[in-house]
Design a protein around this motif. Sequence first.
Motif, PDB file in Angstrom:
ATOM      1  N   PHE A  10       0.831  -1.209   0.000  1.00 11.73           N
ATOM      2  CA  PHE A  10       0.000   0.000   0.000  1.00 11.73           C
ATOM      3  C   PHE A  10       0.867   1.262   0.000  1.00 11.73           C
ATOM      4  N   VAL A  11       1.854   1.320   0.877  1.00  7.13           N
ATOM      5  CA  VAL A  11       2.742   2.484   0.948  1.00  7.13           C
ATOM      6  C   VAL A  11       3.511   2.650  -0.358  1.00  7.13           C
ATOM      7  N   GLU A  15       3.447   5.990  -2.745  1.00  3.07           N
ATOM      8  CA  GLU A  15       4.682   6.739  -2.955  1.00  3.07           C
ATOM      9  C   GLU A  15       5.112   6.746  -4.414  1.00  3.07           C
ATOM     10  N   SER A  16       4.868   5.661  -5.123  1.00  6.95           N
ATOM     11  CA  SER A  16       5.303   5.573  -6.519  1.00  6.95           C
ATOM     12  C   SER A  16       4.239   6.053  -7.503  1.00  6.95           C
ATOM     13  N   GLY A  17       2.971   6.029  -7.070  1.00  2.00           N
ATOM     14  CA  GLY A  17       1.896   6.504  -7.919  1.00  2.00           C
ATOM     15  C   GLY A  17       1.268   5.473  -8.821  1.00  2.00           C
ATOM     16  N   SER A  18       1.725   4.237  -8.742  1.00  2.00           N
ATOM     17  CA  SER A  18       1.113   3.202  -9.582  1.00  2.00           C
ATOM     18  C   SER A  18       1.438   1.823  -9.026  1.00  2.00           C
ATOM     19  N   PHE A  19       0.606   0.834  -9.382  1.00  2.00           N
ATOM     20  CA  PHE A  19       0.835  -0.540  -8.949  1.00  2.00           C
ATOM     21  C   PHE A  19       2.071  -1.115  -9.643  1.00  2.00           C
ATOM     22  N   ALA A  20       2.275  -0.747 -10.899  1.00  3.39           N
ATOM     23  CA  ALA A  20       3.414  -1.292 -11.643  1.00  3.39           C
ATOM     24  C   ALA A  20       4.739  -0.819 -11.058  1.00  3.39           C
ATOM     25  N   ARG A  21       4.831   0.487 -10.750  1.00  6.77           N
ATOM     26  CA  ARG A  21       6.081   1.000 -10.174  1.00  6.77           C
ATOM     27  C   ARG A  21       6.288   0.477  -8.759  1.00  6.77           C
ATOM     28  N   ALA A  22       5.198   0.295  -8.014  1.00 10.86           N
ATOM     29  CA  ALA A  22       5.319  -0.291  -6.673  1.00 10.86           C
ATOM     30  C   ALA A  22       5.848  -1.711  -6.764  1.00 10.86           C
ATOM     31  N   VAL A  28       8.357  -7.581  -6.893  1.00 14.24           N
ATOM     32  CA  VAL A  28       7.290  -8.579  -6.951  1.00 14.24           C
ATOM     33  C   VAL A  28       6.446  -8.270  -8.185  1.00 14.24           C
ATOM     34  N   SER A  29       5.420  -9.074  -8.414  1.00  9.62           N
ATOM     35  CA  SER A  29       4.562  -8.851  -9.565  1.00  9.62           C
ATOM     36  C   SER A  29       3.479  -7.825  -9.243  1.00  9.62           C
ATOM     37  N   SER A  30       2.949  -7.183 -10.284  1.00 11.18           N
ATOM     38  CA  SER A  30       1.856  -6.227 -10.097  1.00 11.18           C
ATOM     39  C   SER A  30       0.619  -6.912  -9.523  1.00 11.18           C
ATOM     40  N   SER A  31       0.372  -8.154  -9.945  1.00  6.18           N
ATOM     41  CA  SER A  31      -0.799  -8.872  -9.436  1.00  6.18           C
ATOM     42  C   SER A  31      -0.663  -9.135  -7.938  1.00  6.18           C
ATOM     43  N   HIS A  32       0.566  -9.408  -7.477  1.00  7.54           N
ATOM     44  CA  HIS A  32       0.789  -9.611  -6.034  1.00  7.54           C
ATOM     45  C   HIS A  32       0.463  -8.335  -5.269  1.00  7.54           C
ATOM     46  N   VAL A  33       0.934  -7.193  -5.772  1.00  3.30           N
ATOM     47  CA  VAL A  33       0.662  -5.916  -5.106  1.00  3.30           C
ATOM     48  C   VAL A  33      -0.839  -5.655  -5.063  1.00  3.30           C
ATOM     49  N   SER A  34      -1.515  -5.897  -6.176  1.00  2.75           N
ATOM     50  CA  SER A  34      -2.955  -5.663  -6.243  1.00  2.75           C
ATOM     51  C   SER A  34      -3.710  -6.539  -5.247  1.00  2.75           C
ATOM     52  N   ARG A  35      -3.321  -7.814  -5.180  1.00  8.43           N
ATOM     53  CA  ARG A  35      -3.994  -8.737  -4.246  1.00  8.43           C
ATOM     54  C   ARG A  35      -3.780  -8.314  -2.802  1.00  8.43           C
ATOM     55  N   GLN A  36      -2.559  -7.911  -2.470  1.00  9.35           N
ATOM     56  CA  GLN A  36      -2.248  -7.540  -1.095  1.00  9.35           C
ATOM     57  C   GLN A  36      -3.010  -6.283  -0.673  1.00  9.35           C
ATOM     58  N   VAL A  37      -3.093  -5.303  -1.575  1.00 11.03           N
ATOM     59  CA  VAL A  37      -3.821  -4.075  -1.253  1.00 11.03           C
ATOM     60  C   VAL A  37      -5.318  -4.359  -1.126  1.00 11.03           C
ATOM     61  N   ALA A  38      -5.836  -5.190  -2.020  1.00  9.05           N
ATOM     62  CA  ALA A  38      -7.258  -5.539  -1.952  1.00  9.05           C
ATOM     63  C   ALA A  38      -7.578  -6.275  -0.654  1.00  9.05           C
ATOM     64  N   ARG A  55      -4.388   6.572 -13.341  1.00  9.01           N
ATOM     65  CA  ARG A  55      -3.762   7.009 -12.094  1.00  9.01           C
ATOM     66  C   ARG A  55      -4.396   6.331 -10.889  1.00  9.01           C
ATOM     67  N   VAL A  56      -3.663   6.425  -9.787  1.00  6.27           N
ATOM     68  CA  VAL A  56      -4.117   5.914  -8.504  1.00  6.27           C
ATOM     69  C   VAL A  56      -4.105   7.078  -7.525  1.00  6.27           C
ATOM     70  N   SER A  57      -5.178   7.257  -6.763  1.00  2.00           N
ATOM     71  CA  SER A  57      -5.227   8.336  -5.784  1.00  2.00           C
ATOM     72  C   SER A  57      -5.846   7.832  -4.492  1.00  2.00           C
ATOM     73  N   LEU A  58      -5.572   8.533  -3.418  1.00  2.00           N
ATOM     74  CA  LEU A  58      -6.045   8.146  -2.093  1.00  2.00           C
ATOM     75  C   LEU A  58      -7.476   8.606  -1.844  1.00  2.00           C
ATOM     76  N   THR A  59      -8.245   7.756  -1.217  1.00  2.00           N
ATOM     77  CA  THR A  59      -9.529   8.173  -0.683  1.00  2.00           C
ATOM     78  C   THR A  59      -9.289   8.953   0.606  1.00  2.00           C
ATOM     79  N   GLU A  60     -10.332   9.505   1.190  1.00  2.00           N
ATOM     80  CA  GLU A  60     -10.165  10.211   2.461  1.00  2.00           C
ATOM     81  C   GLU A  60      -9.661   9.261   3.538  1.00  2.00           C
ATOM     82  N   ALA A  61     -10.226   8.054   3.582  1.00  2.00           N
ATOM     83  CA  ALA A  61      -9.750   7.053   4.547  1.00  2.00           C
ATOM     84  C   ALA A  61      -8.314   6.670   4.246  1.00  2.00           C
TER      85      ALA A  61
END
Length: 300
Positions: A10-11, A15-22, A28-38, A55-61
């Motif tokens: 999640f962090v 910080e990177s602005g995208s799942f691919a750069r994270a 790790v793979s983008s799918s791993h990042v997506s699964r972990q955040v979900a 793009r990816v942006s933060l909700t208020e929470a």
Amino acid sequence: MSRWDGLDEFVAVVESGSFARAAEALHVSSSHVSRQVAALEERLQARLLYRTTRRVSLTEAGQTFFARCQRLVEERDEAFLTMGDLQNAPAGLLRMTAAVAYGERFIVPLVNDFMADHPQLRVDIELTNRTLDMVHEGFDLAIRLGRLNESSLVATRLSPRAMYLCAAPSYLERYGRPHTLSELGQHNCLIGTSDVWLFQQGEREHQFRPSGNWRCNSGQAVLDATLRGFGLSQLPDYYVVDLLQKGSLVSLLEANQPPNTAVWAVYPQRRYALPKVRLLIEALKSGLALRPEYRCERAD
């Protein structure tokens, strides 16, 4: 399942602005990042991120949660570094920022010297004249000039920074020399990044708002215009000391020169425990002391 699961991902996404750069940063793979955040959102029963194709942006929470998570992840990683072999040698990624012209001329060469001695270190330097939010944007170190605003950050003085009001002899031959602060309004002033010039008047600070027919947000450009005799300017010592000694410029209203400000290394308090930050600050302080631009007669 650990309570840490998904926090790093999640962090990294924020910080990177995208799942691919994270994914690239975490190896790790983008799918791993997506699964972990979900899975993290499911566990919290809250949506943390807005996702679109662009793009990816933060909700208020997400904003509230990210502020806490970033500190937790940083402090965890720093705890391991402090106890590990890296305690005695700069290593890992160091993110820093500095003003563009000053950074190019003074800071980056010293950082490069430091990296040559510590090849295990990686640096990410952002040169900008904006004052960045160090904590939110994940910077370890910032180099700032002049007077500092109040903040929770810690500052270490790297070197003095004296300001000189000056003009070319050709300008003074045509328009005369100001002898008091009240006469400044009669002269053409070359304006740089600051709309206010500071002076000392007895025990008080005097602020003067310059006006003239020339403006540029580059100190080097202000210096060139001054040397051409376009008007008066107020510039830091490292631009003008040699030229004052050669007679290419004349120092004016010396009795009203403002007290020295400084060049500062600014950092979150806990960052100073890291060798990469602590030792670089010392290297910058030593390196700036050797620069000929700082070898002037003014008291430190």
